[in-house]
Design an enzyme around this catalytic site. Structure first.
Site: not given
Ligand code: NAP
Ligand code: GLV
Length: 313
Positions: A228, A276
């Protein structure tokens, strides 16, 4: 079972058609302003407050993306917007993990093999080889080892450079050196050559890509932000590029999207900008996942991907 759908700029008819095939007994409709008729489930991306406020009958809200920061911001600005008994459930992968791995691997390899610099040489019709980056010290550090971060870490590790990952709680991933919690943050950052951000955007992670963090990376490091825009302190990036502490950055997300035409990032050739798109929500995978979870909830089963509202992800 009544299902409300809302996804701006999407082909709503195509989504409703696919949901109708996956959930033949459901009564599906696209939400329109003024629609306050009851619904059991909402399937949304960046919904307006009016769609959710006062909907006490909702059992679950399905977020058509991984990040739930936009919905949680509504609740933060207008407490009580989220129906009290509704679970907030986000997409888990749904075809996003391979896209994210492709995007990040492409950027890492571009920097490792100095392809940007070769492009500049080509533009100047210059023929000469550059000193290769040593692979063994081209350490890639991934912030966030969730559904997307873990897949990206494994993909990048297959290219043979050292890969580190950082999360809140301890994780184990083959071929990846993992660090957890604030106490290990500096050790994680120390000497990282490519910092990849895949953290959720929460009060605990806002502004995490800042001057203090950049100073702890290897000199001439690279930044890839695919999570983000609110994670990045924009002026700190420009300053780190000017000082040479950072060599280049690839940014897919921005504090304001679309990025305004007069934003200074457009004028910085060392910043690569994409709109994005690093991991798009895919219709067929998302419909399959959401429909499967709705069926499970209707049978009284629990599902994964439920957002912890306290943690913010
Ligand atoms: P997720 O499965 O919820 O994973 C989040 C990770 O971040 C987990 O490993 C979590 O730790 C860690 N985390 C959260 N808060 C933290 C902190 N304060 N300190 C250290 N580690 C922390 O999420 P995801 O599905 O992988 O997605 C991640 C992010 O990618 C989304 O939230 C979104 O903003 C972004 N995204 C972007 C796009 C795009 O097109 N640009 C697309 C999809 C997603 P734990 O393992 O200990 O819980
Ligand atoms: C895209 O940014 C998502 O969070 O899936």
């Amino acid at each position: 079972m009544k299902i409300l759908f809302y996804m701006p700029h999407a082909d709503a008819a195509a989504w409703l058609h696919d949901f109708a095939r996956a959930l033949p007994d459901a009564d599906l409709r696209e939400w329109q302003p003024g629609d306050t008729a009851p619904a059991d489930f909402a399937v949304v991306w960046r919904p307006p407050r009016d769609m959710l406020a006062g909907r006490d009958g909702l059992r679950a809200i399905f977020n058509l993306g991984a990040g739930v920061d936009a919905i949680l911001a509504l609740e933060h600005e207008h407490p009580g917007t989220l129906p009290r008994h509704a679970q907030l459930i986000r997409l888990e992968d749904g075809g996003m993990a391979p896209q994210m791995a492709e995007y990040v691997a492409h950027a890492v390899l571009r920097y490792l093999r100095r392809f940007d610099e070769y492009q500049t040489l080509q533009n100047e019709r210059e023929w000469h080889a550059l000193e290769p980056h040593p692979r063994e010290s081209f350490t890639v550090g991934i912030l966030g080892l969730g559904v997307l971060g873990a897949h990206v870490a494994q993909t990048v590790a297959a290219f043979g450079m050292p890969v580190r990952g950082y999360s809140r709680s301890a994780r184990q991933i083959d071929g990846v050196r993992t660090f957890a919690g604030e106490a290990q943050f500096d050790a994680f950052l120390d000497g990282v050559k490519v910092l990849v951000n895949l953290l959720p955007h929460t009060p605990g992670t806002r502004g995490v890509l800042n001057a203090e963090v950049f100073a702890k990376l290897a000199r001439g490091a690279y930044l890839i932000n695919v999570a983000r825009g609110g994670h990045l302190i924009e002026q700190d990036l420009l300053d780190a590029l000017a000082s040479g502490q950072l060599a280049a950055a690839t940014l897919d997300v921005f504090r304001e999207e679309p990025l305004s035409a007069d934003h200074p990032f457009w004028n910085e050739p060392r910043i690569t900008i994409t709109p994005h798109i690093s991991a798009l929500t895919l219709r067929s995978e998302s419909v399959e996942q959401v429909a499967r979870k709705i069926n499970a909830l209707v049978r009284g089963e629990s599902v994964s991907g439920v957002v912890n509202l306290e943690r913010g992800y």
